[in-house]
Design an enzyme around this catalytic site. Structure first.
Site, PDB file in Angstrom:
ATOM      1  N   CYS A  34       0.822  -1.213   0.000  1.00  0.00           N
ATOM      2  CA  CYS A  34       0.000   0.000   0.000  1.00  0.00           C
ATOM      3  C   CYS A  34       0.852   1.258   0.000  1.00  0.00           C
ATOM      4  O   CYS A  34       0.348   2.347  -0.230  1.00  0.00           O
ATOM      5  CB  CYS A  34      -0.941   0.019   1.204  1.00  0.00           C
ATOM      6  SG  CYS A  34      -0.085   0.073   2.776  1.00  0.00           S
ATOM      7  N   ASP A  36       2.249   2.623   2.553  1.00  0.00           N
ATOM      8  CA  ASP A  36       2.157   3.378   3.802  1.00  0.00           C
ATOM      9  C   ASP A  36       3.435   3.228   4.625  1.00  0.00           C
ATOM     10  O   ASP A  36       4.089   2.178   4.591  1.00  0.00           O
ATOM     11  CB  ASP A  36       0.962   2.896   4.627  1.00  0.00           C
ATOM     12  CG  ASP A  36      -0.353   3.299   3.983  1.00  0.00           C
ATOM     13  OD1 ASP A  36      -0.300   4.036   2.998  1.00  0.00           O
ATOM     14  OD2 ASP A  36      -1.404   2.881   4.477  1.00  0.00           O
ATOM     15  N   CYS A  59      -2.998   4.933   6.044  1.00  0.00           N
ATOM     16  CA  CYS A  59      -4.453   4.857   6.143  1.00  0.00           C
ATOM     17  C   CYS A  59      -4.921   5.089   7.581  1.00  0.00           C
ATOM     18  O   CYS A  59      -4.118   5.097   8.517  1.00  0.00           O
ATOM     19  CB  CYS A  59      -4.929   3.493   5.662  1.00  0.00           C
ATOM     20  SG  CYS A  59      -4.523   2.190   6.827  1.00  0.00           S
ATOM     21  N   CYS A 103      -2.399  -3.468   8.660  1.00  0.00           N
ATOM     22  CA  CYS A 103      -2.041  -2.133   9.161  1.00  0.00           C
ATOM     23  C   CYS A 103      -1.543  -2.245  10.604  1.00  0.00           C
ATOM     24  O   CYS A 103      -0.626  -1.523  11.007  1.00  0.00           O
ATOM     25  CB  CYS A 103      -3.231  -1.196   9.091  1.00  0.00           C
ATOM     26  SG  CYS A 103      -4.151  -1.305   7.542  1.00  0.00           S
TER      27      CYS A 103
END
Ligand code: FES
Length: 143
Positions: A34, A36, A59, A103
């Site tokens: 992603c 991130d 996120c 995450c």
């Protein structure tokens, strides 16, 4: 599955955001899927993490899990911080949707790499203490 109230609270009002300029350890981890990035700063006195701050470019779930993770390790002994798993962070947030589990892995990795950096700066090999920094294997990472 919707986000829990706790996730929304930590996303909207993240705790311990920022940097520690004279940090004793800094860990930066990223999720290649992603893109991130999470950066964690720790201050250590003896064997206690006296302060911790984070910056997460990612996120909402990544921000909420980093915020909760900092709350869970602040004031704790290093050995206890190293026992913190992404599952414990998720439980403290009353859960995450399955596609967002990765995450929370980022938060566990960020803490471990900040502690590893702390030991490296002291000239101590972190590998036997910190162990393997977990890879995200618990989610499909369909981003
Ligand atoms: Fe990348 Fe959550 S950490 S989508």
């Amino acid at each position: 599955m919707a986000y829990s109230e706790k996730v929304m609270d930590h996303f909207a009002n993240p705790r311990n955001v920022g940097e520690i300029p004279d940090a004793d350890g800094v860990g930066e981890v990223g999720n290649p899927k992603c893109g991130d990035i999470m950066r964690m700063y720790i201050k250590v006195d003896g064997d206690v993490i006296t302060d911790v701050k984070f910056k997460t470019f990612g996120c909402g779930a990544a921000i909420a899990t980093s915020s909760m993770a900092t709350e869970l390790i602040k004031g704790k002994k290093i050995e206890d911080a190293l026992k913190l798993t992404n599952k414990a962070v998720m439980e403290a947030l009353d859960g995450l949707p399955p596609v967002k589990v990765h995450c929370s892995v980022l938060a566990e990795q960020a803490i471990k790499s900040a502690v590893a950096d702390y030991y490296k700066k002291k000239g101590i090999d972190p590998a036997p203490i910190v162990g393997d920094i977990p890879e995200c294997e618990s989610c499909a990472c369909e981003l």
